[in-house]
Design an enzyme around this catalytic site. Sequence first.
Site, PDB file in Angstrom:
ATOM      1  CE  LYS A 206      -4.312  -0.503   1.682  1.00  0.00           C
ATOM      2  NZ  LYS A 206      -5.087  -1.341   0.753  1.00  0.00           N
TER       3      LYS A 206
HETATM    4  C1  LIG Z   1      -6.023  -2.241   0.157  1.00  0.00           C
HETATM    5  C2  LIG Z   1      -6.044  -2.681  -1.258  1.00  0.00           C
HETATM    6  C3  LIG Z   1      -6.666  -3.865  -1.655  1.00  0.00           C
HETATM    7  C4  LIG Z   1      -7.422  -4.738  -0.683  1.00  0.00           C
HETATM    8  O1  LIG Z   1      -6.584  -5.229   0.332  1.00  0.00           O
HETATM    9  P1  LIG Z   1      -7.171  -5.615   1.754  1.00  0.00           P
HETATM   10  O2  LIG Z   1      -6.003  -6.130   2.519  1.00  0.00           O
HETATM   11  O3  LIG Z   1      -8.176  -6.658   1.534  1.00  0.00           O
HETATM   12  O4  LIG Z   1      -7.753  -4.374   2.321  1.00  0.00           O
HETATM   13  C5  LIG Z   1      -6.577  -4.239  -2.969  1.00  0.00           C
HETATM   14  N1  LIG Z   1      -5.936  -3.477  -3.885  1.00  0.00           N
HETATM   15  C6  LIG Z   1      -5.331  -2.324  -3.555  1.00  0.00           C
HETATM   16  C7  LIG Z   1      -4.621  -1.532  -4.589  1.00  0.00           C
HETATM   17  C8  LIG Z   1      -5.380  -1.888  -2.232  1.00  0.00           C
HETATM   18  O5  LIG Z   1      -4.805  -0.739  -1.899  1.00  0.00           O
END
Ligand SMILES: *Cc1c(COP(=O)(O)O)cnc(C)c1O
Length: 322
Positions: free
Chosen positions: A166
């Site tokens: 992220k």
């Molecule tokens: C946060 C996110 C997700 C989903 O991830 P989780 O861990 O399930 O919240 C999927 N794709 C992107 C680009 C993200 O930032």
Amino acid sequence: MVHLVSDEHMNPAYLWLNGEVLRWEDATVHVTELGWSTVGAVFEGIRAYTSMDGGELFVFRLNEHMERFERSTRLVRLRTGRSVAEFNQIIIDLLRVNESMEDTYIRPLAYTAETGNKRFAQVGSDAAVLINTHPMATHLLTGMTMTAKVSSWRRISEDVMPPRIKNLSNYRNSSLGTTEARLDGYDTAIFLNTRGTVSEGPGSCLMMIKDGVLITPDVTSSILESITRDALMVLAREVLGMPVVERQVDRTELYTADELFTCGTAAEISPIVSVDHYDVGHGQIGPVTRRLEEEFNNVLRGNEKRFAHWRTPVYAGAAVRS
Ligand SMILES: *Cc1c(COP(=O)(O)O)cnc(C)c1O
């Protein structure tokens, strides 16, 4: 149609900034911190859900989220100086001091500290860490559905940016695709990767049901390593008894799927009922998606006694201060 509600005005009393619990109004940074500091930022998105009787708040897979936070900071060479266990406790304490008793979103953010007059090319930096919380209502089981368009923007690839973490600067890619989709009259976008196979949605992963099998793009398809995706694969296998396959997915499979949905902490389970004007299945929420929404909701709120290791109770029986 999606109805997006802005929660921005619902600020908590306190937030946590670099070692201190501060009143919302007092948590300021100097203006020179902006700019390059956010180019280097990484973050997490975590949700907490109230129990059925409303007496407890459960953070969903807190430890896994903070482990990923640590991996994200490692990958961009930021030093937070704190362990996963410390951050877990900080988050629980913050929810308590805010007396959070409704469904809540928690967003830890690590950015490059003291960027004032520096350029972005430092090797390794100390991080400033901000953890903010705000109420966020669930849309599970509300009947919300989305229409989608395969974006003309490709999802960032591993040889350009790190898709699996992220990383804040990745999200220009998501916003370009989302804006294009909305302007073109769709609710959301689906990204292909630079290889031309299906990657994911903006800030969410993608799952489809075809002939009773749950299929999702594998972790080398330029996806983010989603914790919700992982949880839903476990629920599909263990609770619904369905086969689950992680593999490359072709674009035309989206048009011939029986059911399709995006998943993620913010997206939860978001059913997609059409892609590029092809109805998905019967053009409404499918039976497997509906079951998964129910089972997932039960897990999140502790109605389902299994998977307790995924829930961190915030109050754990202790009386909530009033
Ligand atoms: C946060 C996110 C997700 C989903 O991830 P989780 O861990 O399930 O919240 C999927 N794709 C992107 C680009 C993200 O930032």
